[in-house]
Motif scaffolding. Sequence first.
Motif, PDB file in Angstrom:
ATOM      1  N   ILE A   1     -25.106  31.066 -41.609  1.00 55.70           N
ATOM      2  CA  ILE A   1     -23.680  30.754 -41.354  1.00 55.70           C
ATOM      3  C   ILE A   1     -23.154  32.078 -40.635  1.00 55.70           C
TER       4      ILE A   1
ATOM      5  N   GLU B   1     -16.003  30.104 -40.755  1.00 55.85           N
ATOM      6  CA  GLU B   1     -17.517  30.274 -41.054  1.00 55.85           C
ATOM      7  C   GLU B   1     -18.004  29.169 -40.134  1.00 55.85           C
TER       8      GLU B   1
ATOM      9  N   PRO C   1     -21.745  27.286 -39.474  1.00 52.71           N
ATOM     10  CA  PRO C   1     -23.321  27.165 -39.707  1.00 52.71           C
ATOM     11  C   PRO C   1     -23.785  26.638 -38.473  1.00 52.71           C
TER      12      PRO C   1
ATOM     13  N   PRO D   1     -27.253  30.533 -46.246  1.00 53.87           N
ATOM     14  CA  PRO D   1     -26.680  29.798 -46.769  1.00 53.87           C
ATOM     15  C   PRO D   1     -27.184  29.283 -48.429  1.00 53.87           C
TER      16      PRO D   1
ATOM     17  N   ARG E   1     -26.095  33.017 -50.110  1.00 55.33           N
ATOM     18  CA  ARG E   1     -24.689  33.605 -49.444  1.00 55.33           C
ATOM     19  C   ARG E   1     -25.058  35.023 -49.349  1.00 55.33           C
TER      20      ARG E   1
END
Length: 113
Positions: A16, A24, A26, A91, A94
């Motif tokens: 991300i 954000e 991805p 992802p 995090r």
Amino acid sequence: MTSIIESRIIASQELIWSLSNGMEKPFCIKVAEPYQIDASTWVCSILLDGLEEHPRNIYGVSSLQALCQAVNHVGDFFGHLMNKGEKFIYPQDRTVFDKQFLSSIFRLNIAVG
């Protein structure tokens, strides 16, 4: 010419992009198996899927050179943006993909700190 869609993907990584404005995005880095286009030219395609529509074809005189150049190209992409303050996140948990980790993968000479 063969595209990344037609080539076999040999490596990929989902990330991300945490933009400096708080948004954000991805995306997935995809590296295809190098393929030969003539007696002395090989191509390794990379795609930043989710950021770009078309793959980038990276050329070399051998399959190894094309592959190494493609991976270095991905490292340059990250290094440039991270030096401008952009962040990348895994992802799954995090975790931030930091400059020190980037340097260990791509052997880049970027400021860590």
